[in-house]
Design a protein around this motif. Structure first.
Motif, PDB file in Angstrom:
ATOM      1  N   PRO A  23       0.795  -1.240   0.000  1.00  0.00           N
ATOM      2  CA  PRO A  23       0.000   0.000   0.000  1.00  0.00           C
ATOM      3  C   PRO A  23       0.822   1.282   0.000  1.00  0.00           C
ATOM      4  N   ILE A  24       1.863   1.357   0.817  1.00  0.00           N
ATOM      5  CA  ILE A  24       2.648   2.598   0.883  1.00  0.00           C
ATOM      6  C   ILE A  24       3.347   2.857  -0.442  1.00  0.00           C
ATOM      7  N   SER A  25       3.962   1.818  -1.025  1.00  0.00           N
ATOM      8  CA  SER A  25       4.622   1.986  -2.330  1.00  0.00           C
ATOM      9  C   SER A  25       3.612   2.352  -3.410  1.00  0.00           C
ATOM     10  N   GLU A  26       2.431   1.707  -3.376  1.00  0.00           N
ATOM     11  CA  GLU A  26       1.395   2.005  -4.377  1.00  0.00           C
ATOM     12  C   GLU A  26       0.962   3.462  -4.271  1.00  0.00           C
ATOM     13  N   PHE A  27       0.741   3.915  -3.028  1.00  0.00           N
ATOM     14  CA  PHE A  27       0.342   5.316  -2.854  1.00  0.00           C
ATOM     15  C   PHE A  27       1.440   6.251  -3.329  1.00  0.00           C
ATOM     16  N   ASP A  28       2.687   5.994  -2.900  1.00  0.00           N
ATOM     17  CA  ASP A  28       3.797   6.888  -3.247  1.00  0.00           C
ATOM     18  C   ASP A  28       4.007   6.965  -4.762  1.00  0.00           C
ATOM     19  N   ASP A  29       3.884   5.821  -5.443  1.00  0.00           N
ATOM     20  CA  ASP A  29       4.053   5.816  -6.905  1.00  0.00           C
ATOM     21  C   ASP A  29       3.021   6.714  -7.575  1.00  0.00           C
ATOM     22  N   ILE A  30       1.752   6.574  -7.165  1.00  0.00           N
ATOM     23  CA  ILE A  30       0.685   7.374  -7.778  1.00  0.00           C
ATOM     24  C   ILE A  30       0.832   8.838  -7.374  1.00  0.00           C
ATOM     25  N   ASN A  31       1.200   9.077  -6.120  1.00  0.00           N
ATOM     26  CA  ASN A  31       1.374  10.442  -5.643  1.00  0.00           C
ATOM     27  C   ASN A  31       2.430  11.169  -6.473  1.00  0.00           C
ATOM     28  N   GLN A  32       3.542  10.479  -6.757  1.00  0.00           N
ATOM     29  CA  GLN A  32       4.593  11.101  -7.558  1.00  0.00           C
ATOM     30  C   GLN A  32       4.136  11.355  -8.993  1.00  0.00           C
ATOM     31  N   GLU A  33       3.326  10.464  -9.542  1.00  0.00           N
ATOM     32  CA  GLU A  33       2.798  10.688 -10.896  1.00  0.00           C
ATOM     33  C   GLU A  33       1.905  11.938 -10.928  1.00  0.00           C
ATOM     34  N   LEU A  34       1.108  12.131  -9.885  1.00  0.00           N
ATOM     35  CA  LEU A  34       0.243  13.313  -9.814  1.00  0.00           C
ATOM     36  C   LEU A  34       1.083  14.580  -9.715  1.00  0.00           C
ATOM     37  N   ILE A  35       2.131  14.531  -8.895  1.00  0.00           N
ATOM     38  CA  ILE A  35       3.008  15.698  -8.735  1.00  0.00           C
ATOM     39  C   ILE A  35       3.746  15.999 -10.037  1.00  0.00           C
ATOM     40  N   LEU A  36       4.305  14.954 -10.662  1.00  0.00           N
ATOM     41  CA  LEU A  36       5.027  15.137 -11.929  1.00  0.00           C
ATOM     42  C   LEU A  36       4.117  15.703 -13.019  1.00  0.00           C
ATOM     43  N   SER A  37       2.855  15.263 -13.018  1.00  0.00           N
ATOM     44  CA  SER A  37       1.916  15.764 -14.029  1.00  0.00           C
ATOM     45  C   SER A  37       1.626  17.247 -13.838  1.00  0.00           C
ATOM     46  N   ASP A  38       1.838  17.739 -12.602  1.00  0.00           N
ATOM     47  CA  ASP A  38       1.576  19.151 -12.302  1.00  0.00           C
ATOM     48  C   ASP A  38       2.755  20.065 -12.658  1.00  0.00           C
ATOM     49  N   VAL A  39       3.979  19.515 -12.704  1.00  0.00           N
ATOM     50  CA  VAL A  39       5.168  20.365 -12.833  1.00  0.00           C
ATOM     51  C   VAL A  39       5.133  21.201 -14.109  1.00  0.00           C
ATOM     52  N   ASP A  40       4.985  20.555 -15.273  1.00  0.00           N
ATOM     53  CA  ASP A  40       4.988  21.302 -16.537  1.00  0.00           C
ATOM     54  C   ASP A  40       3.807  22.257 -16.614  1.00  0.00           C
ATOM     55  N   LEU A  41       2.645  21.784 -16.174  1.00  0.00           N
ATOM     56  CA  LEU A  41       1.448  22.632 -16.206  1.00  0.00           C
ATOM     57  C   LEU A  41       1.653  23.856 -15.315  1.00  0.00           C
ATOM     58  N   ALA A  42       2.241  23.647 -14.140  1.00  0.00           N
ATOM     59  CA  ALA A  42       2.452  24.748 -13.198  1.00  0.00           C
ATOM     60  C   ALA A  42       3.417  25.786 -13.763  1.00  0.00           C
ATOM     61  N   LYS A  43       4.458  25.336 -14.434  1.00  0.00           N
ATOM     62  CA  LYS A  43       5.423  26.269 -15.036  1.00  0.00           C
ATOM     63  C   LYS A  43       4.741  27.144 -16.095  1.00  0.00           C
ATOM     64  N   LYS A  44       3.929  26.521 -16.931  1.00  0.00           N
ATOM     65  CA  LYS A  44       3.221  27.274 -17.980  1.00  0.00           C
ATOM     66  C   LYS A  44       2.221  28.247 -17.361  1.00  0.00           C
ATOM     67  N   ARG A  45       1.497  27.756 -16.356  1.00  0.00           N
ATOM     68  CA  ARG A  45       0.482  28.592 -15.707  1.00  0.00           C
ATOM     69  C   ARG A  45       1.135  29.762 -14.964  1.00  0.00           C
ATOM     70  N   ALA A  46       2.278  29.512 -14.336  1.00  0.00           N
ATOM     71  CA  ALA A  46       2.983  30.572 -13.610  1.00  0.00           C
ATOM     72  C   ALA A  46       3.400  31.692 -14.558  1.00  0.00           C
ATOM     73  N   ALA A  47       3.888  31.324 -15.741  1.00  0.00           N
ATOM     74  CA  ALA A  47       4.293  32.330 -16.734  1.00  0.00           C
ATOM     75  C   ALA A  47       3.091  33.171 -17.175  1.00  0.00           C
ATOM     76  N   GLN A  48       1.943  32.522 -17.345  1.00  0.00           N
ATOM     77  CA  GLN A  48       0.723  33.241 -17.747  1.00  0.00           C
ATOM     78  C   GLN A  48       0.273  34.210 -16.657  1.00  0.00           C
ATOM     79  N   ILE A  49       0.349  33.759 -15.405  1.00  0.00           N
ATOM     80  CA  ILE A  49      -0.099  34.597 -14.285  1.00  0.00           C
ATOM     81  C   ILE A  49       0.808  35.819 -14.129  1.00  0.00           C
ATOM     82  N   ARG A  50       2.112  35.620 -14.229  1.00  0.00           N
ATOM     83  CA  ARG A  50       3.033  36.758 -14.121  1.00  0.00           C
ATOM     84  C   ARG A  50       2.769  37.780 -15.231  1.00  0.00           C
ATOM     85  N   LYS A  51       2.431  37.289 -16.411  1.00  0.00           N
ATOM     86  CA  LYS A  51       2.164  38.171 -17.550  1.00  0.00           C
ATOM     87  C   LYS A  51       0.884  38.976 -17.334  1.00  0.00           C
ATOM     88  N   LYS A  52      -0.116  38.349 -16.706  1.00  0.00           N
ATOM     89  CA  LYS A  52      -1.418  38.999 -16.524  1.00  0.00           C
ATOM     90  C   LYS A  52      -1.510  39.829 -15.241  1.00  0.00           C
TER      91      LYS A  52
END
Length: 352
Positions: free
Chosen positions: A101-130
């Motif tokens: 269970p702990i490994s299963e949770f950690d694996d999925i948790n990291q996938e969710l975080i990794l999926s946010d990294v690129d999106l967050a960088k793009k969104r941050a650039a848009q917010i600073r511009k606006k």
């Protein structure tokens, strides 16, 4: 999903990606206060509030890079307000896969975080511009770097948000609204029927791990809940006997839905008459009476004249009319702030 919604609408098979398109269902919230109010006022129908539940396929390692239809499933998770993550905490030779269970949770948790990294960088650039011309973006700017730093360090955005007060979280929302790891999460530790009440060693170890991350968890036997959901309508008496045999006071699903309500920060008010008693969910953000009336019908906000307010317990004890005689009813105007478990009767122009 079937256990939560009380149906067999979702396929449950022992192979990957059994679910592709999400199953969606609105689930009523058990409400004994509503039932008592309805009984006291002789309402013919009881209509509880509900929460929409979506069944989205499980993720695999590499989902953030598109593995196992990951892009599609991650996109669907971004559309929800609270994430319910089911983690297997029991052994069964008939089910494939290693139980960790702990490994299963950690694996999925990291996938969710990794999926946010690129999106967050793009969104941050848009917010600073606006930010120069948009007040909500301006308020979000100070939160960009701390959240990006957390994500790049493998930490969920929620961990940073939980250090903020409600106003600061609102300021950050222009940035975090589409980040999966920023969403409140409940982990359902799926255990055997005999351990449905207090969990087992696997679920308890996972619970301690989650506590260190600030994530809620609950023991939950999907098999028992699926059986109980059928008995709830077919044989309530046998359902009570079934729950008693496992020393359970009620089905776990009710606790899950109540925790969802808490994490969604929802306030509930009631309306009651001879025809129906109904519960209504509204955002828990100092909502004024005209906005609460608009939940019933959008026209009610502009046609709002006033509101009468009872405490739910007063209605249960005395009834609405007797409360009037005892001067237990308040009158409110457009600035009245709706409180949890208010019983409301709106005065609307053109309605008797």
């Amino acid at each position: 999903f079937n256990a939560l919604v009380g149906s067999a609408m979702a396929a449950a098979e022992n192979f990957p990606f059994c679910t592709v398109d999400p199953n969606v269902c609105k689930v009523p919230i058990q409400d004994t206060v509503l039932e008592k109010i309805g009984a006291k006022e002789g309402a013919k129908t009881i209509v509880p509030s509900s929460i929409e539940v979506r069944d989205i396929a499980g993720l695999v390692k590499g989902a953030s890079e598109g593995a196992g239809m990951g892009n599609q499933f991650l996109s669907e998770i971004r559309s929800v307000a609270v994430v319910l993550q089911v983690v297997r905490c029991f052994k069964d030779d008939a089910i494939t896969g290693v139980v960790s269970p702990i490994s299963e949770f950690d694996d999925i948790n990291q996938e969710l975080i990794l999926s946010d990294v690129d999106l967050a960088k793009k969104r941050a650039a848009q917010i600073r511009k606006k930010a120069a011309n948009d007040e909500s973006c301006e308020r979000a700017v100070k939160h960009l770097d701390p959240i990006l730093k957390a994500l790049e360090g493998g930490v969920a955005a929620r961990a940073y948000l939980d250090t903020l007060d409600s106003e600061e979280q609102k300021d950050a929302s222009a940035f975090t609204v589409s980040l999966i790891s920023a969403k409140p999460r409940i982990v359902l530790c799926n255990v055997e029927e005999m351990n449905a009440g207090s969990g087992n060693g696997l679920s308890q170890a996972l619970g301690e791990h989650l506590k260190s991350l600030g994530i809620s968890s609950l023991p939950f036997s999907a098999r028992l809940e699926a059986e109980a959901s059928l008995l709830a309508t077919e044989d309530p008496e046998f359902l009570r006997e079934l729950l008693d045999s496992y020393s359970l006071k009620r089905r776990a699903v009710h606790g899950v839905l109540e925790e969802c309500q808490r994490l969604l920060k929802l306030t509930k008010y009631y309306t009651v008459g001879e025809i129906e008693a109904r519960a209504w969910f509204v955002p828990h953000t100092d909502l004024k009476a005209p906005d609460a009336a608009a939940v019933i019908h959008s026209d009610f906000k502009k046609l709002f004249k006033g509101v009468e307010v009872w405490k739910a317990q007063d209605v249960i004890e005395h009834g609405k009319q007797e409360c009037r005689k005892k001067h237990l009813v308040k009158k409110g105007g457009k600035d009245y702030i709706v409180k949890d478990q208010d019983v409301l009767e709106f005065d609307i122009k053109g309605q008797k």
